[in-house]
Write an enzyme that holds these catalytic residues in place. Structure first.
Site: not given
Ligand code: UD1
Length: 418
Positions: A22-23, A91, A115, A120-124, A303, A325, A395
């Site tokens: 899936k991922n 997401r 969630c 889970r922000p997307v700032d990066q 996971d 994480i 899912r």
């Molecule tokens: C992906 C996987 C999810 C897995 C996770 C960690 C998919 C669809 N989902 O989620 O199953 O649990 O990797 O292996 O592939 N963060 C920030 N800012 C950002 C992005 C992330 O602070 O811009 C933080 C998140 O809040 C979290 C950590 O970084 O605490 C890891 O998140 P991330 O690796 O981005 O996970 P996802 O890609 O959402």
């Protein structure tokens, strides 16, 4: 809404085929926005998140088909808007941001909310795209992004975010010049995405390490690509063999990508070995406690945290789980406790003391992997476990009850009202 009713206490024996990941499939499907020609994917899992992604691609102007684990995507006249209705259910929808900016210079993507497992922000993602020349505004809950033409940049991520690395990789393949991504995620799904993009003509080096170099190209062509197997599904079935004292052969099972999980399961007393036909996972004796800290790949995956905790509940001695994480990923603890588990949570750490038995109970799934841990606990529990709200499970796991029933489990799916 459906629920699963599990009659526990049956050891699992037999063979299970592992589905496509899936991922890996989610970002790779979004990457199909990038080539001008159509792409064909094989080994695509039949899951709710995949259906949502194809629906979103359709809304964005792609023609998609999906049948028997094969999907095709042809990007047509692209439209920039990813509506909230779809984004709120998944997401990973935010992964269309990089491809849309790279192809049409604009994107209007609903901001994914919090969630169950944290903010889970997307700032990066945004920071990296800004360094490549994109500009963002927030309006009415939507991220509005635009750019003339993305240009290569030197980007150092604050943390090795999986989705952030994927979004930036997809944007960089069509940017002008070279992009260097530092502190990139090393997860196998990022590697699979890079392989797909390379099959379409992208120039990428270093995927699987912390530094990825991407030379932008002016256009990508089509490809026929087979998605990697799902390491988390495979790990979950290994845990199912462990918790029931069973013996399973997992076909099409990723092994090297599961090393951290396999080492922990072995330290708990499981036998896990590569064979000519796949990977054998068996549990010849009692489980022993162990300690786990979740980490980015190649560390122990977050996971698999909930699933290994289910095993710890029935292991001899104490175990400690540290979740590093996500800030709120112990939602399964209170449900496992309802089945008789002895778990104490303090901040990011859970202390699990093994008990002799779990007893079936009605429990509520709160997120995808939490649901899997409740299914595992139900397989080993005395009596009947009702796992409610299993849309989370759908899912991410393809026909989980069919796969488990075929190797000796007793699970039935019923409409919740029944
Ligand atoms: C992906 C996987 C999810 C897995 C996770 C960690 C998919 C669809 N989902 O989620 O199953 O649990 O990797 O292996 O592939 N963060 C920030 N800012 C950002 C992005 C992330 O602070 O811009 C933080 C998140 O809040 C979290 C950590 O970084 O605490 C890891 O998140 P991330 O690796 O981005 O996970 P996802 O890609 O959402």
């Amino acid at each position: 809404m459906d629920k699963l009713i599990i009659q526990g206490g049956h050891a699992l024996h037999g063979t299970i085929d592992i589905s496509g990941s899936k991922n890996a499939a989610l970002p790779i499907l979004f990457a199909a926005i990038l080539p001008e020609e159509g792409v064909t994917f094989r080994n695509v899992p039949d899951l709710r998140d995949i259906h949502t992604t194809l629906k979103l691609l359709d809304v964005l102007g792609c023609q998609c088909t999906h049948d028997d684990h094969r999907a095709t995507v042809q990007a047509g006249a692209l439209r920039p808007e990813a509506p909230y209705d779809l984004v709120k259910t998944m997401r990973a929808s935010v992964l269309c941001l990089g491809p849309l900016l790279a192809r049409i210079g604009q994107a209007r993507v609903a901001l994914p909310g919090g969630c169950a497992i944290g903010a889970r922000p997307v700032d990066q993602h945004l920071k990296g795209l800004e360094l490549m020349g994109a500009r963002f505004d927030l309006e009415g809950g939507y991220i509005l992004g635009h750019c003339q033409h993305l240009r290569g940049a030197h980007i150092t991520l604050d943390m090795p975010t999986v989705g952030g690395t994927e979004n930036l990789l997809m944007a960089a393949v069509l940017a002008q010049g070279e992009t260097v991504l530092e502190n990139a995620a090393r997860e196998p799904e990022v590697v699979d995405l890079a392989r797909f993009l390379r099959a379409c003509g992208a120039r990428i080096e270093g995927e699987g390490s912390s530094t990825i170099h991407i030379q932008g190209v002016s256009a990508l062509h089509g490809a026929d690509y087979t998605i990697m197997a799902d390491r988390i599904e495979a790990g979950t079935f290994m845990a199912a063999a462990g918790i029931t004292g069973g013996d399973l052969l997992l076909r099409n099972c990723p092994y090297d990508e599961l090393e951290a999980v396999i080492l922990k399961l072995q330290s708990m007393g499981m036998l896990i070995e590569k064979t000519a036909d796949g990977v054998r996972a068996a549990c010849p004796g009692p489980l022993r406690g162990t300690d786990v800290k979740t980490q980015p790949f190649p560390g122990f995956p977050t996971d698999m945290q909930a699933q290994i905790m289910a095993l710890m509940c029935l292991a001899q001695g104490a175990s400690v789980v540290e979740e590093s994480i996500f800030e709120n990923r112990f939602m399964h603890v209170q449900e496992l406790a309802r089945m008789g588990a002895d778990i104490k949570v303090s901040g990011h750490t859970a202390m699990v003391r093994g008990v002799d038995r779990l007893t079936g109970a009605p429990v509520m799934a709160s997120d995808l992997r939490a649901s899997a841990s409740l299914v595992l606990a139900g397989l080993a529990a005395r009596g009947e476990t009702h796992v409610q709200r299993i849309y989370h499970l759908d899912r991410g796991y393809e026909r989980i009850e069919n796969k488990l029933n075929a190797v000796g489990a007793h699970i039935c799916r019923v409409a919740e009202q029944a």
